[in-house]
Design a protein around this motif. Sequence first.
Motif, PDB file in Angstrom:
ATOM      1  N   VAL A 139       2.422 -80.135 162.270  1.00  0.00           N
ATOM      2  CA  VAL A 139       1.937 -80.817 163.460  1.00  0.00           C
ATOM      3  C   VAL A 139       2.908 -81.950 163.769  1.00  0.00           C
ATOM      4  O   VAL A 139       2.960 -82.944 163.046  1.00  0.00           O
ATOM      5  N   ASN A 140       3.672 -81.793 164.857  1.00  0.00           N
ATOM      6  CA  ASN A 140       4.716 -82.758 165.194  1.00  0.00           C
ATOM      7  C   ASN A 140       4.483 -83.440 166.542  1.00  0.00           C
ATOM      8  O   ASN A 140       5.412 -83.902 167.191  1.00  0.00           O
ATOM      9  N   LYS A 141       3.224 -83.481 166.980  1.00  0.00           N
ATOM     10  CA  LYS A 141       2.849 -84.228 168.172  1.00  0.00           C
ATOM     11  C   LYS A 141       1.380 -84.617 168.038  1.00  0.00           C
ATOM     12  O   LYS A 141       0.641 -84.048 167.243  1.00  0.00           O
ATOM     13  N   ALA A 142       0.961 -85.596 168.822  1.00  0.00           N
ATOM     14  CA  ALA A 142      -0.441 -86.011 168.816  1.00  0.00           C
ATOM     15  C   ALA A 142      -1.286 -84.876 169.370  1.00  0.00           C
ATOM     16  O   ALA A 142      -1.044 -84.391 170.469  1.00  0.00           O
ATOM     17  N   VAL A 143      -2.259 -84.441 168.575  1.00  0.00           N
ATOM     18  CA  VAL A 143      -3.075 -83.304 168.979  1.00  0.00           C
ATOM     19  C   VAL A 143      -4.392 -83.331 168.201  1.00  0.00           C
ATOM     20  O   VAL A 143      -4.470 -83.885 167.106  1.00  0.00           O
ATOM     21  N   THR A 144      -5.416 -82.723 168.793  1.00  0.00           N
ATOM     22  CA  THR A 144      -6.686 -82.524 168.108  1.00  0.00           C
ATOM     23  C   THR A 144      -6.854 -81.039 167.849  1.00  0.00           C
ATOM     24  O   THR A 144      -6.848 -80.249 168.799  1.00  0.00           O
ATOM     25  N   LEU A 145      -6.956 -80.673 166.567  1.00  0.00           N
ATOM     26  CA  LEU A 145      -7.182 -79.285 166.168  1.00  0.00           C
ATOM     27  C   LEU A 145      -8.645 -79.152 165.766  1.00  0.00           C
ATOM     28  O   LEU A 145      -9.090 -79.795 164.809  1.00  0.00           O
ATOM     29  N   LEU A 146      -9.383 -78.336 166.515  1.00  0.00           N
ATOM     30  CA  LEU A 146     -10.807 -78.155 166.245  1.00  0.00           C
ATOM     31  C   LEU A 146     -11.073 -76.722 165.824  1.00  0.00           C
ATOM     32  O   LEU A 146     -10.835 -75.791 166.599  1.00  0.00           O
ATOM     33  N   GLY A 147     -11.573 -76.564 164.603  1.00  0.00           N
ATOM     34  CA  GLY A 147     -12.017 -75.260 164.143  1.00  0.00           C
ATOM     35  C   GLY A 147     -13.396 -74.969 164.703  1.00  0.00           C
ATOM     36  O   GLY A 147     -14.078 -75.855 165.241  1.00  0.00           O
ATOM     37  N   VAL A 148     -13.817 -73.736 164.545  1.00  0.00           N
ATOM     38  CA  VAL A 148     -15.115 -73.311 165.080  1.00  0.00           C
ATOM     39  C   VAL A 148     -16.268 -74.093 164.432  1.00  0.00           C
ATOM     40  O   VAL A 148     -17.337 -74.227 165.018  1.00  0.00           O
ATOM     41  N   GLN A 149     -16.042 -74.667 163.242  1.00  0.00           N
ATOM     42  CA  GLN A 149     -17.082 -75.435 162.545  1.00  0.00           C
ATOM     43  C   GLN A 149     -16.878 -76.953 162.673  1.00  0.00           C
ATOM     44  O   GLN A 149     -17.377 -77.718 161.851  1.00  0.00           O
ATOM     45  N   ASN A 160       0.267 -92.746 161.361  1.00  0.00           N
ATOM     46  CA  ASN A 160      -0.866 -93.591 161.738  1.00  0.00           C
ATOM     47  C   ASN A 160      -1.866 -92.741 162.521  1.00  0.00           C
ATOM     48  O   ASN A 160      -1.481 -91.846 163.268  1.00  0.00           O
ATOM     49  N   GLY A 161      -3.144 -93.043 162.356  1.00  0.00           N
ATOM     50  CA  GLY A 161      -4.167 -92.394 163.168  1.00  0.00           C
ATOM     51  C   GLY A 161      -4.423 -90.936 162.836  1.00  0.00           C
ATOM     52  O   GLY A 161      -4.798 -90.169 163.710  1.00  0.00           O
ATOM     53  N   LEU A 162      -4.256 -90.563 161.565  1.00  0.00           N
ATOM     54  CA  LEU A 162      -4.623 -89.208 161.137  1.00  0.00           C
ATOM     55  C   LEU A 162      -6.117 -89.180 160.829  1.00  0.00           C
ATOM     56  O   LEU A 162      -6.618 -90.019 160.069  1.00  0.00           O
ATOM     57  N   THR A 163      -6.820 -88.222 161.409  1.00  0.00           N
ATOM     58  CA  THR A 163      -8.226 -87.989 161.088  1.00  0.00           C
ATOM     59  C   THR A 163      -8.349 -86.580 160.529  1.00  0.00           C
ATOM     60  O   THR A 163      -8.025 -85.613 161.219  1.00  0.00           O
ATOM     61  N   THR A 184       1.225 -97.920 157.120  1.00  0.00           N
ATOM     62  CA  THR A 184       0.537 -97.102 158.111  1.00  0.00           C
ATOM     63  C   THR A 184      -0.962 -97.346 157.986  1.00  0.00           C
ATOM     64  O   THR A 184      -1.464 -97.691 156.920  1.00  0.00           O
ATOM     65  N   SER A 185      -1.674 -97.161 159.102  1.00  0.00           N
ATOM     66  CA  SER A 185      -3.105 -97.461 159.106  1.00  0.00           C
ATOM     67  C   SER A 185      -3.816 -96.622 160.159  1.00  0.00           C
ATOM     68  O   SER A 185      -3.207 -95.805 160.837  1.00  0.00           O
ATOM     69  N   GLY A 186      -5.132 -96.849 160.259  1.00  0.00           N
ATOM     70  CA  GLY A 186      -5.937 -96.121 161.228  1.00  0.00           C
ATOM     71  C   GLY A 186      -6.213 -94.693 160.813  1.00  0.00           C
ATOM     72  O   GLY A 186      -6.554 -93.856 161.644  1.00  0.00           O
ATOM     73  N   ASN A 187      -6.080 -94.398 159.528  1.00  0.00           N
ATOM     74  CA  ASN A 187      -6.272 -93.037 159.017  1.00  0.00           C
ATOM     75  C   ASN A 187      -7.684 -92.884 158.454  1.00  0.00           C
ATOM     76  O   ASN A 187      -8.219 -93.790 157.832  1.00  0.00           O
ATOM     77  N   LEU A 188      -8.264 -91.695 158.665  1.00  0.00           N
ATOM     78  CA  LEU A 188      -9.622 -91.410 158.214  1.00  0.00           C
ATOM     79  C   LEU A 188      -9.658 -90.053 157.530  1.00  0.00           C
ATOM     80  O   LEU A 188      -9.251 -89.043 158.121  1.00  0.00           O
ATOM     81  N   GLY A 195      -1.578 -89.840 165.457  1.00  0.00           N
ATOM     82  CA  GLY A 195      -2.622 -89.429 166.383  1.00  0.00           C
ATOM     83  C   GLY A 195      -3.045 -87.979 166.261  1.00  0.00           C
ATOM     84  O   GLY A 195      -3.262 -87.322 167.274  1.00  0.00           O
ATOM     85  N   VAL A 196      -3.217 -87.511 165.035  1.00  0.00           N
ATOM     86  CA  VAL A 196      -3.590 -86.108 164.796  1.00  0.00           C
ATOM     87  C   VAL A 196      -5.004 -86.051 164.233  1.00  0.00           C
ATOM     88  O   VAL A 196      -5.353 -86.813 163.329  1.00  0.00           O
TER      89      VAL A 196
END
Length: 185
Positions: free
Chosen positions: A11-21, A80-83, A112-116, A50-51
Amino acid sequence: AATTYAENVVVNKAVTLLGVQAGNDPTTRTGAESIITATSGSVISVVHDGVTINGFVLNGQGTATSGIDTYDGISYSAVNGLTAEFNNIENVTKYGVRMQNPGADSGVAPVTSGNLIANNFVHNFGLYGVELHFNAYASITGNTIVAQDNAYGGIFVWDFSQAGSSPAARTVTIASNHVTLERTP
């Protein structure tokens, strides 16, 4: 979609990957799954800010080194900002989720921060269920981590010496996780 993807994902750009669950507890959910499998390296390498990765089964098939990692096979990325939440991460030789910043030690590694890392089910791994390393600050909450005989431990946080720009930026929160260390006699 509910299917199996056999590949190493970078993953080399800010994106939201949503699985079916997405949003469903991986320890109790039933039904179709979005499954990503890999046989080497990381199932998912995150090299950008931002991923979000939510609702997948990440299966290393006993040969991939990690489920989610900030290492892409060549170098570490300061992210930063990995969820990473509501994932079932299994069958990896080393780490369920690992965040390690570049640098020889925490004295030179960026902050780095903002990670969950939250509400994941991490099991059947070789070293650590979750590892934070070299100033990779994050919140680790609500995970179920089962470490088998060969594993070193559930959550490992080490080598933090650089202060962030604010108190929130330099905080590691570990709360409400369920860690089980299974040992056979």
